[in-house]
Design a protein around this motif. Structure first.
Motif, short mmCIF file in Angstrom:
data_model
loop_
_atom_site.label_atom_id
_atom_site.label_comp_id
_atom_site.label_asym_id
_atom_site.label_seq_id
_atom_site.Cartn_x
_atom_site.Cartn_y
_atom_site.Cartn_z
N VAL A 90 0.88 -1.18 0.00
CA VAL A 90 0.00 0.00 0.00
C VAL A 90 0.92 1.22 0.00
O VAL A 90 1.70 1.42 0.93
CB VAL A 90 -0.92 0.02 1.23
N THR A 91 0.80 2.02 -1.06
CA THR A 91 1.79 3.07 -1.31
C THR A 91 1.13 4.39 -1.65
O THR A 91 0.06 4.42 -2.27
CB THR A 91 2.69 2.66 -2.51
N ARG A 92 1.76 5.47 -1.27
CA ARG A 92 1.35 6.81 -1.72
C ARG A 92 2.01 7.11 -3.06
O ARG A 92 3.21 6.85 -3.24
CB ARG A 92 1.75 7.88 -0.70
N ARG A 93 1.23 7.66 -3.99
CA ARG A 93 1.74 8.02 -5.31
C ARG A 93 1.29 9.44 -5.66
O ARG A 93 0.29 9.94 -5.13
CB ARG A 93 1.22 7.07 -6.38
N THR A 94 2.02 10.07 -6.55
CA THR A 94 1.65 11.39 -7.07
C THR A 94 1.57 11.31 -8.59
O THR A 94 2.47 10.78 -9.24
CB THR A 94 2.68 12.45 -6.67
N HIS A 95 0.46 11.83 -9.14
CA HIS A 95 0.21 11.79 -10.58
C HIS A 95 -0.03 13.20 -11.10
O HIS A 95 -0.39 14.11 -10.33
CB HIS A 95 -1.01 10.91 -10.88
N ASP A 96 0.12 13.38 -12.40
CA ASP A 96 -0.16 14.68 -12.98
C ASP A 96 -1.67 14.93 -13.00
O ASP A 96 -2.47 14.10 -12.54
CB ASP A 96 0.46 14.82 -14.37
N SER A 97 -2.08 16.07 -13.54
CA SER A 97 -3.49 16.47 -13.47
C SER A 97 -4.41 15.53 -14.25
O SER A 97 -5.63 15.52 -14.03
CB SER A 97 -3.65 17.90 -13.99
N SER A 98 -3.84 14.72 -15.15
CA SER A 98 -4.66 13.75 -15.88
C SER A 98 -4.74 12.43 -15.13
O SER A 98 -5.37 11.47 -15.61
CB SER A 98 -4.05 13.50 -17.27
N GLY A 99 -4.09 12.38 -13.97
CA GLY A 99 -4.00 11.11 -13.27
C GLY A 99 -3.06 10.15 -13.97
O GLY A 99 -3.17 8.93 -13.79
#
Length: 225
Positions: free
Chosen positions: A206-215
């Motif tokens: 179970v991880t935290r991720r960061t994506h751009d505005s398009s996901g």
């Protein structure tokens, strides 16, 4: 003259001899006053003040503040999605045992939220578990889903689906779907549109991720309520 000296000596009062120990004689009243002053100066009489200085009252205040903060965090979870997010946040770091096995005692708990589940890719099991424990189980019968496509199909049937192409940013607690491949839960959205998520079965945990505005190419979002 000798007689005059004797008479003069008789007029002088006898001196009071000091106690043999050399200790001064003190009246009870004076002793009580001295004790009171000494007690106040050592802080015993001001025990409440001393406790505050040592942090005991402060510790209680800190605990109260922490409880208030915790209550406030719980209080902000006014929707099922927000409650699911809080549950997901507490699971960050849970990992497969061994890595690559799609299993662990905790992951087995996630599978219990999905009828007919078995060991396998578990990102959908994870969001099904979070949604069920938040009081908004996935599926018409609350059965949960083991496949990502099944989640998006259900969401579209029931009016919970927002396509990413619509350009409407998701909210914290929404599920984010990548085709039939992967699913997570939105944690927050930055002012510049970056989307922060919590995802099960991401790097075997179970991880935290960061994506751009398009996901990063997300196909859509699911509103839990």
């Amino acid at each position: 003259m000798a007689r005059i000296a004797e008479l003069h000596q008789g007029l002088v009062p006898p001196s009071t001899a000091a106690p043999a120990t050399g200790a001064a004689t003190t009246s009870p009243t004076a002793f009580a006053s001295a004790l009171q002053g000494a007690t106040s100066s050592t802080g015993l009489a001001g025990a409440d003040g001393a406790s505050t200085a040592l942090g005991f009252s402060g510790a209680a205040g800190t605990t109260a503040a922490a409880s208030t903060a915790a209550a406030g965090a719980t209080g902000t979870a006014t929707t099922a999605g927000q409650r699911a997010l809080q549950l997901a946040q507490a699971e960050v770091g849970q990992a497969e045992q061994p890595p690559g096995s799609n299993d662990s005692p905790r992951i087995a708990d996630y599978r219990t939220a999905t009828a007919g589940s078995g060991v396998g890719p578990w990102c959908a099991y994870f969001v099904s578990w979070a949604a069920k424990n938040a009081g908004a189980p996935l599926g018409e019968a609350g059965q949960g889903f083991g496949g990502v496509s099944a989640v998006s199909s259900w969401a579209q049937r029931t009016g919970r689906w927002t396509p990413a192409a619509a350009g409407q940013p998701p909210q914290a607690g929404d599920l984010v779907v990548w085709g039939g491949q992967h699913i997570g839960i939105v944690e927050s959205v930055d002012a510049d549109g970056k989307i922060h998520t919590i995802e099960g079965n991401s790097s075997n945990m179970v991880t935290r991720r960061t994506h751009d505005s398009s996901g990063d190419g997300a196909s859509g979002y699911v509103r839990l309520g």
